[in-house]
Design a protein around this motif. Structure first.
Motif, mmCIF file in Angstrom:
data_model
loop_
_atom_site.group_PDB
_atom_site.id
_atom_site.type_symbol
_atom_site.label_atom_id
_atom_site.label_comp_id
_atom_site.label_asym_id
_atom_site.label_seq_id
_atom_site.Cartn_x
_atom_site.Cartn_y
_atom_site.Cartn_z
ATOM 1 N N CYS A 1 0.844 -1.202 0.000
ATOM 2 C CA CYS A 1 0.000 0.000 0.000
ATOM 3 C C CYS A 1 0.878 1.250 0.000
ATOM 4 C CB CYS A 1 -0.875 0.041 1.250
ATOM 5 S SG CYS A 1 -1.991 -1.342 1.394
ATOM 6 N N SER B 1 1.503 5.614 0.029
ATOM 7 C CA SER B 1 1.124 6.697 0.955
ATOM 8 C C SER B 1 -0.340 7.072 0.768
ATOM 9 C CB SER B 1 1.968 7.939 0.674
ATOM 10 O OG SER B 1 3.233 7.794 1.221
ATOM 11 N N ASN C 1 -3.266 3.164 2.711
ATOM 12 C CA ASN C 1 -3.222 2.078 3.694
ATOM 13 C C ASN C 1 -4.554 1.379 3.878
ATOM 14 O OD1 ASN C 1 -0.712 1.918 6.008
ATOM 15 N ND2 ASN C 1 -0.575 3.276 4.262
ATOM 16 N N SER D 1 8.019 1.038 9.978
ATOM 17 C CA SER D 1 7.692 2.118 9.059
ATOM 18 C C SER D 1 7.542 3.407 9.868
ATOM 19 C CB SER D 1 6.379 1.761 8.351
ATOM 20 O OG SER D 1 5.998 2.811 7.534
ATOM 21 N N GLU E 1 4.363 9.078 8.197
ATOM 22 C CA GLU E 1 2.949 9.385 8.444
ATOM 23 C C GLU E 1 2.129 8.868 7.264
ATOM 24 O OE1 GLU E 1 0.057 13.121 8.590
ATOM 25 O OE2 GLU E 1 2.167 13.561 9.015
ATOM 26 N N HIS F 1 1.536 5.672 6.890
ATOM 27 C CA HIS F 1 1.901 4.257 6.712
ATOM 28 C C HIS F 1 1.726 3.567 8.071
ATOM 29 C CE1 HIS F 1 3.976 4.367 2.677
ATOM 30 N NE2 HIS F 1 3.816 5.658 2.947
ATOM 31 N N VAL F 2 0.734 2.675 8.155
ATOM 32 C CA VAL F 2 0.362 2.100 9.449
ATOM 33 C C VAL F 2 1.490 1.248 10.051
ATOM 34 C CG1 VAL F 2 -1.270 0.546 10.602
ATOM 35 C CG2 VAL F 2 -2.097 2.169 8.908
ATOM 36 N N GLY F 3 2.093 0.397 9.222
ATOM 37 C CA GLY F 3 3.186 -0.430 9.724
ATOM 38 C C GLY F 3 2.740 -1.813 10.178
ATOM 39 N N GLN G 1 0.823 -2.786 4.946
ATOM 40 C CA GLN G 1 0.167 -1.511 5.259
ATOM 41 C C GLN G 1 1.268 -0.550 5.689
ATOM 42 O OE1 GLN G 1 -2.873 -2.170 8.173
ATOM 43 N NE2 GLN G 1 -4.361 -0.946 7.056
ATOM 44 N N GLY G 2 1.971 -0.035 4.721
ATOM 45 C CA GLY G 2 3.146 0.787 5.006
ATOM 46 C C GLY G 2 4.386 0.087 4.500
ATOM 47 N N ARG G 3 5.213 0.859 3.814
ATOM 48 C CA ARG G 3 6.440 0.292 3.260
ATOM 49 C C ARG G 3 7.648 0.999 3.855
ATOM 50 N NH1 ARG G 3 4.737 2.674 -1.887
ATOM 51 N NH2 ARG G 3 5.078 0.714 -3.016
ATOM 52 N N GLU H 1 14.099 6.985 4.967
ATOM 53 C CA GLU H 1 13.938 6.684 6.388
ATOM 54 C C GLU H 1 15.263 6.225 7.006
ATOM 55 O OE1 GLU H 1 10.086 4.541 7.441
ATOM 56 O OE2 GLU H 1 10.056 4.424 5.260
#
Ligand SMILES: O=P(O)(O)O[C@@H]1C[C@H](O)[C@@H](CO)O1
Ligand SMILES: Nc1nc2[nH]cnc2c(=O)[nH]1
Length: 393
Positions: free
Chosen positions: A134, A136, A139, A162, A165, A167-169, A185-187, A192
């Motif tokens: 997913c 940005s 998500n 992750s 902001e 990106h849930v992780g 759900q977040g890459r 980073e």
């Protein structure tokens, strides 16, 4: 960094690393570890799990080790680096005598990826065929999954977290249109502080879990003047700007259990799946909002200058983002079939007097949210079509 200096001093006799495929601690590495701050030590103890802003500490930590290796500049130094390296890297291939950048020391071994895959397979009975990433603001695509088993990244062994902001992780296993999938759900992004091999490591987990396909989405700036905000670009090809500059997720020793040393990329994005997506867009009545084009990934996190945007346009790029390319290269290396689309979240200006607002992440996430249902519908229909395709049988 003090730890780094002490590492050099104590590390001259460093030895250890991988002996007959087994991990041994290098004394020189222990010396480095002892001289680290409490927070850095906890990172090491935590097997390099990183939390929030400490991602950059991790990189500095590696930087210290790396310079230490090069500082020694000899066989012992290399062995010591191998000892460090063997935390994530058990390749049968010898490391190069001069380790030149993060990717060499940071790549995950086949065994570690297998450990992650086995951990997930033990915790869920779902056996995914398709891996989804997913982008940005997108998500919520994962919310369309049913009968889910969700794993926060910090609960998965050896996984980064992750920090962006929007990106849930979490890695979510479940069913889309009755098809078993796993969904990031977040890459992880290069900006980073993670090397490219780490950003795209989950794609190899998808492979070892049993996926045959990768479906990647991203938010991107539209360079093609025909694109409007909210449109979707089916990725036909990419320009690997970071690769052209010598940075690749496949850098370092190659493990043939994943794929060949020199994988081709001429058919990275599956033609049949693009045709299917176009057909689906007609059925959905959104064909005017669907384009095909070339994506590029830059390192970020800053957005582009006007001069950079002009250059990218001249190179034939239609949309610019900060992800996907290294994931696709990793996927093709291990023979996953790839489909990707970009949600155009902002228009890229071509002159200094443009009326366009400057790109900003709030707008990116907000457009993602506005178009999430449309993207999810396209995704669901693609998953169903892939499942019905002969490749998936
Ligand atoms: O994860 P993706 O590629 O969808 O996110 C893009 C690139 C940056 O992370 C962010 C910039 O706003 O959007
Ligand atoms: N590099 C880059 N990434 C983006 N992600 C969303 N919009 C943009 C953009 O304009 N540039």
């Amino acid at each position: 960094m003090t730890g780094y200096k002490n590492g050099i001093a104590n590390g001259t006799n460093g030895h250890g690393g991988e002996v007959n495929g087994q991990t041994k601690n290098a004394p020189a590495y222990t010396a480095i570890e002892n001289s680290l701050t409490k927070r850095q030590q906890s990172l090491v103890k935590d097997d390099y799990h990183v939390k929030g802003d400490v991602a950059f500490d991790e990189m500095n930590l590696w930087n210290g080790k790396l310079q230490y290796t090069n500082g020694i500049n000899g066989t012992n130094g290399v062995n010591a680096a191998n000892g460090v390296n063997s935390i994530h890297h058990n390749s049968k291939e010898s490391p190069p005598s001069q380790i030149s950048n993060f990717n060499d020391v940071m790549s995950y071994s086949y065994e570690i990826i297998k450990e992650i895959a086995d951990y997930l397979l033990e915790k869920t009975s779902i056996r995914p065929k398709i891996g989804v990433i997913c982008g940005s603001g997108l998500n919520s695509l994962a919310d369309f999954l049913t009968q889910t088993d969700a794993f926060p990244y910090e609960s998965i062994p050896h996984f980064p977290i992750s920090t962006v902001e929007g990106h849930v992780g979490r890695m979510v296993f479940g069913y889309l249109e009755g098809v078993p999938v796993m969904c990031m759900q977040g890459r992880f992004h290069y900006y980073e502080g993670y090397p490219l091999s780490k950003c795209s490591m989950p794609v190899r987990v998808m492979k070892l879990v049993g996926c045959t396909h990768l479906l990647a989405t991203n938010a991107a700036g539209g360079l093609n003047t025909k694109f409007k905000v909210g449109d979707i670009m089916l990725v036909r090809d990419h320009v690997n700007m970071m690769g052209l500059a010598g940075n690749s997720p496949l850098q370092g020793p190659n493990d043939p259990r994943f794929g060949p040393r020199f994988p081709p990329m001429t058919n990275a994005y599956d033609k049949e799946l693009i045709k299917i997506a176009k057909k689906i867009s007609v059925e959905m009545g959104i064909e005017k909002n669907i384009h095909q084009g070339v994506y590029t990934c830059l390192g970020g996190p800053n957005y582009e200058t006007v001069a950079e945007l002009r250059m990218l346009r001249t190179l034939g790029v239609d949309a610019v983002g900060m992800s996907t390319v290294h994931e696709v290269i990793t996927a093709r290396h291990c023979d996953l079939t790839v489909f990707a689309f970009s949600l155009i979240t902002n228009k890229c200006p071509s002159d200094y007097d443009s009326d366009e607002d400057e790109a900003n992440h709030e707008e990116v996430v907000s457009v993602g949210k506005q178009r999430q249902n449309l993207c999810a519908e396209l995704m669901c229909k693609m998953v169903r079509a892939i499942n019905e395709s002969p490749q998936c049988k």
